[in-house]
Design a protein around this motif. Sequence first.
Motif, PDB file in Angstrom:
ATOM      1  N   SER A  18      89.461 -43.919   8.255  1.00 13.16           N
ATOM      2  CA  SER A  18      89.517 -43.144   7.017  1.00 13.16           C
ATOM      3  C   SER A  18      90.287 -41.843   7.198  1.00 13.16           C
ATOM      4  CB  SER A  18      88.095 -42.849   6.522  1.00 13.16           C
ATOM      5  OG  SER A  18      87.423 -44.040   6.179  1.00 13.16           O
ATOM      6  N   PHE A  19      90.086 -41.177   8.316  1.00  8.77           N
ATOM      7  CA  PHE A  19      90.765 -39.902   8.552  1.00  8.77           C
ATOM      8  C   PHE A  19      92.276 -40.099   8.687  1.00  8.77           C
ATOM      9  CE2 PHE A  19      92.293 -36.460  11.338  1.00  8.77           C
ATOM     10  CZ  PHE A  19      91.917 -35.367  10.571  1.00  8.77           C
ATOM     11  N   GLN A  24      97.280 -37.999   5.976  1.00  8.44           N
ATOM     12  CA  GLN A  24      98.627 -38.164   5.413  1.00  8.44           C
ATOM     13  C   GLN A  24      98.763 -37.437   4.080  1.00  8.44           C
ATOM     14  OE1 GLN A  24     101.119 -39.440   7.147  1.00  8.44           O
ATOM     15  NE2 GLN A  24      99.596 -39.715   8.777  1.00  8.44           N
ATOM     16  N   ARG A  25      97.640 -37.242   3.388  1.00  5.97           N
ATOM     17  CA  ARG A  25      97.679 -36.538   2.107  1.00  5.97           C
ATOM     18  C   ARG A  25      97.823 -35.029   2.302  1.00  5.97           C
ATOM     19  NH1 ARG A  25      92.944 -39.991  -1.164  1.00  5.97           N
ATOM     20  NH2 ARG A  25      93.994 -42.014  -0.917  1.00  5.97           N
ATOM     21  N   MET A  53      97.195 -25.397   9.572  1.00 10.53           N
ATOM     22  CA  MET A  53      98.424 -26.169   9.407  1.00 10.53           C
ATOM     23  C   MET A  53      98.170 -27.402   8.545  1.00 10.53           C
ATOM     24  SD  MET A  53     100.239 -26.321  13.163  1.00 10.53           S
ATOM     25  CE  MET A  53     101.455 -27.478  12.479  1.00 10.53           C
ATOM     26  N   PRO A  54      99.212 -27.980   7.944  1.00  9.08           N
ATOM     27  CA  PRO A  54      99.051 -29.245   7.233  1.00  9.08           C
ATOM     28  C   PRO A  54      98.542 -30.329   8.182  1.00  9.08           C
ATOM     29  CG  PRO A  54     101.182 -28.259   6.718  1.00  9.08           C
ATOM     30  CD  PRO A  54     100.604 -27.468   7.849  1.00  9.08           C
ATOM     31  N   LYS A  62      96.112 -35.028  14.990  1.00 11.72           N
ATOM     32  CA  LYS A  62      96.542 -36.189  15.778  1.00 11.72           C
ATOM     33  C   LYS A  62      95.535 -36.483  16.880  1.00 11.72           C
ATOM     34  CE  LYS A  62     100.697 -38.092  17.997  1.00 11.72           C
ATOM     35  NZ  LYS A  62     100.115 -38.530  19.286  1.00 11.72           N
ATOM     36  N   LEU A  63      95.018 -35.426  17.513  1.00 16.50           N
ATOM     37  CA  LEU A  63      93.988 -35.596  18.543  1.00 16.50           C
ATOM     38  C   LEU A  63      92.763 -36.301  17.966  1.00 16.50           C
ATOM     39  CD1 LEU A  63      92.539 -34.956  21.274  1.00 16.50           C
ATOM     40  CD2 LEU A  63      91.889 -32.763  20.258  1.00 16.50           C
ATOM     41  N   VAL A  64      92.331 -35.891  16.758  1.00 20.28           N
ATOM     42  CA  VAL A  64      91.149 -36.492  16.146  1.00 20.28           C
ATOM     43  C   VAL A  64      91.362 -37.988  15.902  1.00 20.28           C
ATOM     44  CG1 VAL A  64      89.682 -36.484  14.090  1.00 20.28           C
ATOM     45  CG2 VAL A  64      90.361 -34.324  15.142  1.00 20.28           C
TER      46      VAL A  64
END
Length: 272
Positions: A18-19, A24-25, A53-54, A62-64
């Motif tokens: 889901s994340f 991406q949004r 940051m966006p 990205k880590l998550v």
Amino acid sequence: MCELLAMSANVPTDIVFSFTGLMQRGGNTGPHKDGWGVTFYEGKGCRSFKDPMPSAQSPIAKLVTEYPIKSESVICHIRQANSGAVCLENTHPFTRQMWGRNWTYAHNGQLAGYKDALPVSVHIPVGSTDSEHAFCYLLDQLHFEFGSKQPSSETLYKFIAKVSSTINELGVFNLILSDGDYLFAYCSNNLHWITRKAPFGEAKLIDAEVEVDFKQETTDKDIVTVIATQPLTNNESWHKMTSREWQLFKLGESALSGSEACAGSPNDTAEI
């Protein structure tokens, strides 16, 4: 406005799928580029990752997605700023302590005249957003109503729903709140939820070329509920909440629900 994402599950579960769609949004498929955050509960403890940051460009996001933290309760938020500067202290979710538990909160919407209408005295905002101010007001109301002793879950969450309705009069107040055991959602104008349980099927993200077959990732006993501002998949049936409706989940299942139309009386109850 911002977008919300939350999860309640009966077993420790990661929210990577889901994340991956939500992030991406945050500056890619959506305009919510003014920061993001996620809080994972592990027992009574919680860990948060936040970045102004966006999310679509954030190395921390990205880590998550690459580090599947398993949790029974998760709250995420991507921000499109309309109150307060773009900075870390204004980035959701916000976490405060009450009754020996960590309470985590995220809000989507905008409130007018909130400083005068929602006075705070015990819980003082760190940042400058209407969202955090409303959270502090909610905590103040819990403090004044119940003092140092936490009430029963039914009494507590009906009161939270009542305060949420009061705040909602100031504008748009879509709310996600958790203490790690329960996950509460109040809909002002836009919230959706889906419960996944056996028999599991496949799901495909709207915002990324990612599909998953949950039959390969779960057991027959797993129950997972996901709440989002807008559906994240295009091949599943999401429930759209009505205005002023609230839902309470525990371990992935509905525990209590209600709406302003039937104030004080839940529409659906379960063991809480």
